[in-house]
Design a protein around this motif. Structure first.
Motif, PDB file in Angstrom:
ATOM      1  N   GLY A 116     -24.895  32.077  67.514  1.00  0.00           N
ATOM      2  CA  GLY A 116     -24.789  33.360  66.828  1.00  0.00           C
ATOM      3  C   GLY A 116     -23.380  33.897  66.751  1.00  0.00           C
ATOM      4  N   VAL A 117     -22.497  33.169  66.084  1.00  0.00           N
ATOM      5  CA  VAL A 117     -21.119  33.626  65.850  1.00  0.00           C
ATOM      6  C   VAL A 117     -20.753  33.343  64.401  1.00  0.00           C
ATOM      7  CG1 VAL A 117     -20.332  33.335  68.227  1.00  0.00           C
ATOM      8  CG2 VAL A 117     -20.191  31.406  66.646  1.00  0.00           C
ATOM      9  N   PRO A 118     -19.835  34.121  63.825  1.00  0.00           N
ATOM     10  CA  PRO A 118     -19.421  33.850  62.452  1.00  0.00           C
ATOM     11  C   PRO A 118     -18.568  32.586  62.368  1.00  0.00           C
ATOM     12  CG  PRO A 118     -18.125  35.647  63.364  1.00  0.00           C
ATOM     13  CD  PRO A 118     -19.176  35.322  64.381  1.00  0.00           C
ATOM     14  N   GLY A 120     -15.564  30.122  61.390  1.00  0.00           N
ATOM     15  CA  GLY A 120     -14.126  30.352  61.251  1.00  0.00           C
ATOM     16  C   GLY A 120     -13.704  30.573  59.813  1.00  0.00           C
ATOM     17  N   ASN A 121     -14.482  30.048  58.859  1.00  0.00           N
ATOM     18  CA  ASN A 121     -14.172  30.253  57.438  1.00  0.00           C
ATOM     19  C   ASN A 121     -14.328  31.704  56.996  1.00  0.00           C
ATOM     20  OD1 ASN A 121     -13.648  27.497  56.906  1.00  0.00           O
ATOM     21  ND2 ASN A 121     -15.837  27.081  56.781  1.00  0.00           N
ATOM     22  N   LEU A 122     -15.001  32.498  57.810  1.00  0.00           N
ATOM     23  CA  LEU A 122     -15.216  33.911  57.484  1.00  0.00           C
ATOM     24  C   LEU A 122     -14.279  34.839  58.258  1.00  0.00           C
ATOM     25  CD1 LEU A 122     -19.145  34.001  57.475  1.00  0.00           C
ATOM     26  CD2 LEU A 122     -17.596  33.500  55.577  1.00  0.00           C
ATOM     27  N   LEU A 123     -13.345  34.248  59.009  1.00  0.00           N
ATOM     28  CA  LEU A 123     -12.459  35.042  59.865  1.00  0.00           C
ATOM     29  C   LEU A 123     -11.013  35.014  59.359  1.00  0.00           C
ATOM     30  CD1 LEU A 123     -13.849  33.847  63.324  1.00  0.00           C
ATOM     31  CD2 LEU A 123     -14.499  35.877  62.020  1.00  0.00           C
ATOM     32  N   PRO A 124     -10.245  36.075  59.590  1.00  0.00           N
ATOM     33  CA  PRO A 124      -8.849  36.165  59.111  1.00  0.00           C
ATOM     34  C   PRO A 124      -7.894  35.406  60.021  1.00  0.00           C
ATOM     35  CG  PRO A 124      -9.422  38.180  60.241  1.00  0.00           C
ATOM     36  CD  PRO A 124     -10.661  37.322  60.267  1.00  0.00           C
ATOM     37  N   LEU A 125      -8.019  34.097  60.065  1.00  0.00           N
ATOM     38  CA  LEU A 125      -7.300  33.288  61.049  1.00  0.00           C
ATOM     39  C   LEU A 125      -5.786  33.401  60.916  1.00  0.00           C
ATOM     40  CD1 LEU A 125      -9.545  30.077  60.986  1.00  0.00           C
ATOM     41  CD2 LEU A 125      -9.741  32.114  62.413  1.00  0.00           C
ATOM     42  N   ALA A 126      -5.276  33.362  59.694  1.00  0.00           N
ATOM     43  CA  ALA A 126      -3.819  33.415  59.497  1.00  0.00           C
ATOM     44  C   ALA A 126      -3.249  34.747  60.009  1.00  0.00           C
ATOM     45  CB  ALA A 126      -3.483  33.223  58.021  1.00  0.00           C
ATOM     46  N   LYS A 127      -3.949  35.833  59.735  1.00  0.00           N
ATOM     47  CA  LYS A 127      -3.482  37.149  60.186  1.00  0.00           C
ATOM     48  C   LYS A 127      -3.530  37.262  61.708  1.00  0.00           C
ATOM     49  CE  LYS A 127      -4.835  39.423  55.884  1.00  0.00           C
ATOM     50  NZ  LYS A 127      -5.803  40.325  55.224  1.00  0.00           N
ATOM     51  N   ALA A 318     -13.078  37.166  66.596  1.00  0.00           N
ATOM     52  CA  ALA A 318     -12.493  35.997  67.260  1.00  0.00           C
ATOM     53  C   ALA A 318     -13.309  35.609  68.486  1.00  0.00           C
ATOM     54  CB  ALA A 318     -11.043  36.293  67.650  1.00  0.00           C
ATOM     55  N   PRO A 319     -14.351  34.797  68.317  1.00  0.00           N
ATOM     56  CA  PRO A 319     -15.200  34.421  69.457  1.00  0.00           C
ATOM     57  C   PRO A 319     -14.420  33.809  70.611  1.00  0.00           C
ATOM     58  CG  PRO A 319     -16.211  33.738  67.387  1.00  0.00           C
ATOM     59  CD  PRO A 319     -14.834  34.229  67.045  1.00  0.00           C
ATOM     60  N   GLY A 320     -13.442  32.964  70.315  1.00  0.00           N
ATOM     61  CA  GLY A 320     -12.719  32.261  71.368  1.00  0.00           C
ATOM     62  C   GLY A 320     -11.648  33.074  72.064  1.00  0.00           C
TER      63      GLY A 320
END
Length: 470
Positions: A116-118, A120-127, A318-320
């Motif tokens: 149950g986590v989003p 990584g494609n849905l997260l603002p990783l670069a920012k 950011a789950p991790g």
């Protein structure tokens, strides 16, 4: 407060009539002006009610015609049954099943409906990467020093500011940071219980909470829970003499996804306070609402400091990173002593970076996009289930969050389905993981936090076909 109650009551009443079939698909609803006159509310409040129902996919606007009950097929699927756990503590973990499911974590060859986590494609990783670099530059000694025991000041300040949206009115000094929400929950349970104490939980319940309770030597009482409104208060009242601590997930509980109505939250807080039973509130999903506004928390109604409100960015950003916090009310000193022993300090750079991200406003912008995606995913999943899953399948109606609960006809065992699905590179979370009792064998949780693609649609179709063959 009375106005908010009336607004919620009217919206919930119409929603219940739609879900139970009293109002039929395609049926025209009263106009905004008529609703305003009937209930003696303002035009703006009446509009808000329709926007709320539209956000839940229950009504559809038609230009020049008004609002109509949605005709979407999946609304015809019945709701899961109200849970009926035994009124006695049970501590029987399905250890082998849990170990098998969690051993799939990190596998890129599987479609991960099980966690149950989003994505990584849905997260603002670069920012987020930029914020990490910036935090390293800004912190003393590049973030290598221990931070204050209570936690990063910027993060606490931003969390307290955001609490205004749900009438929490927290100050930065009310908060203690933790390494994720589970760490915050663990600190709370260690502070409030001893081995042999009894913990009351909703049923079904997140497996991590069940495992934590068992590891601390607690007896677990699972309480009957409705798939739309949450924990059954009468069932909770009946168990009060046995309960030492209560832990609830009232906003978009996983796996059912319901949002407990405000008046019920208020009643729960008052009831537990009168009996001097601490309430630990897991609000990790509270920002993932599908309606027009952020729901209140149990903490919103806490006058005695009896509610320990826990949350994080693990389900939203950011789950991790393992960034969480707790507002422990009158138990603050106990938690600080435990944090000193068990953690001392969080990862300074990461907590500073998240504090920066919240401060810039990027978080709210990200949440708007994420909420929209999750709501659209729910519709996609539900339509696929309505088309491809066995007759008699029931599904939850999540009002937010990341989970969809599926209840199959009784002869389908989802632990067995899990093994068949794994052979097709599909991982699910069987229902037996969400209880310590002998129940939910015909249920499963699906994560809706994956990007919707043709391949994902195919995997759901395959999953439905496997269930049909059983």
């Amino acid at each position: 407060m009375k106005k908010d109650f009336l607004y919620n009551e009217i919206a919930q009443n119409i929603a219940d009539k739609i879900r139970t079939g009293v109002l039929k698909a395609g049926e025209r609803l009263p106009s905004v002006r008529m609703l305003s006159r009937e209930h003696a509310i303002s035009i703006n409040t009446a509009r808000r009610i329709f926007l709320e129902l539209e956000a839940q996919s229950l009504v559809q606007p038609r230009p020049q015609s008004g609002y109509f009950v949605s005709a979407l097929n999946y609304l015809k699927l019945p709701l899961p049954e109200v849970s009926q756990p035994l009124p006695a503590a049970r501590n029987k973990e399905p250890e082998e099943l849990i170990s098998s499911v969690y051993s799939n974590m990190g596998r890129s060859d599987l479609t991960m409906f099980s966690f149950g986590v989003p994505s990584g494609n849905l997260l603002p990783l670069a920012k987020l990467k930029k914020e990490i670099v910036q935090a390293t530059r800004e912190l003393p000694e590049g973030g290598t020093e221990y931070e204050l025991l209570q936690g990063n000041i910027k993060l606490r300040r931003m969390v307290s500011a955001r609490s205004l949206a749900w009438k929490g009115d927290l100050k930065e000094n009310d908060l203690i940071t933790a390494n994720g929400c589970m760490s915050a929950l663990a600190l709370c349970l260690m502070a409030l219980t001893r081995p042999g104490d009894t913990l009351a939980l909703e049923s079904p319940c997140y497996p991590g909470i069940l495992q934590l309770a068992v590891s601390l030597g607690l007896k677990v009482l699972e309480v009957a829970t409705h798939p739309v409104s949450g924990i059954d208060i009468d069932a909770l009242k009946a168990l009060l003499p046995e309960i030492d601590v209560c832990l609830l997930v009232p906003n978009f509980n996983t796996p059912l996804g319901y949002c407990t109505p405000d008046e019920r939250k208020r009643e729960i807080v008052s009831l537990l306070a009168r009996h001097n039973i601490p309430l630990i509130e897991d609000d990790a999903y509270g920002d993932l609402y599908f309606s027009a506004e952020r729901p209140k928390c149990c903490k919103s109604f806490d006058k005695e400091g009896n509610v320990l409100w826990c949350s994080s960015v693990s389900k939203t950003l950011a789950p991790g990173y393992r960034v969480g916090w707790v507002a422990p009310g009158k138990y603050k000193d106990r938690l600080l002593k435990l944090k000193l022993v068990h953690a001392l300090s969080a990862t300074s750079v990461v907590h500073e970076a998240v504090g920066n991200f919240l401060m810039t406003g990027r978080y709210e912008n990200h949440l708007r996009h994420l909420r929209k995606t999750l709501q659209e995913n729910y519709r996609h999943y539900a339509l696929a289930i309505a088309e491809h899953f066995p007759a008699g399948t029931k599904i939850s109606r999540p009002q937010g969050g990341l989970a969809l609960w599926v209840e199959f006809p009784g002869e389908i065992d989802t632990a067995e389905l899990y093994n068949h699905a794994l052979a097709k590179q599909i991982s699910i979370a069987p229902g037996r993981m969400f209880t310590l009792q002998n129940q939910f064998q015909n249920c499963m949780r699906l994560c809706i936090g994956l990007p919707w693609t043709d391949d994902l649609a195919l995997k759901l179709r395959q999953l439905g076909n496997l269930a049909r063959m059983m």
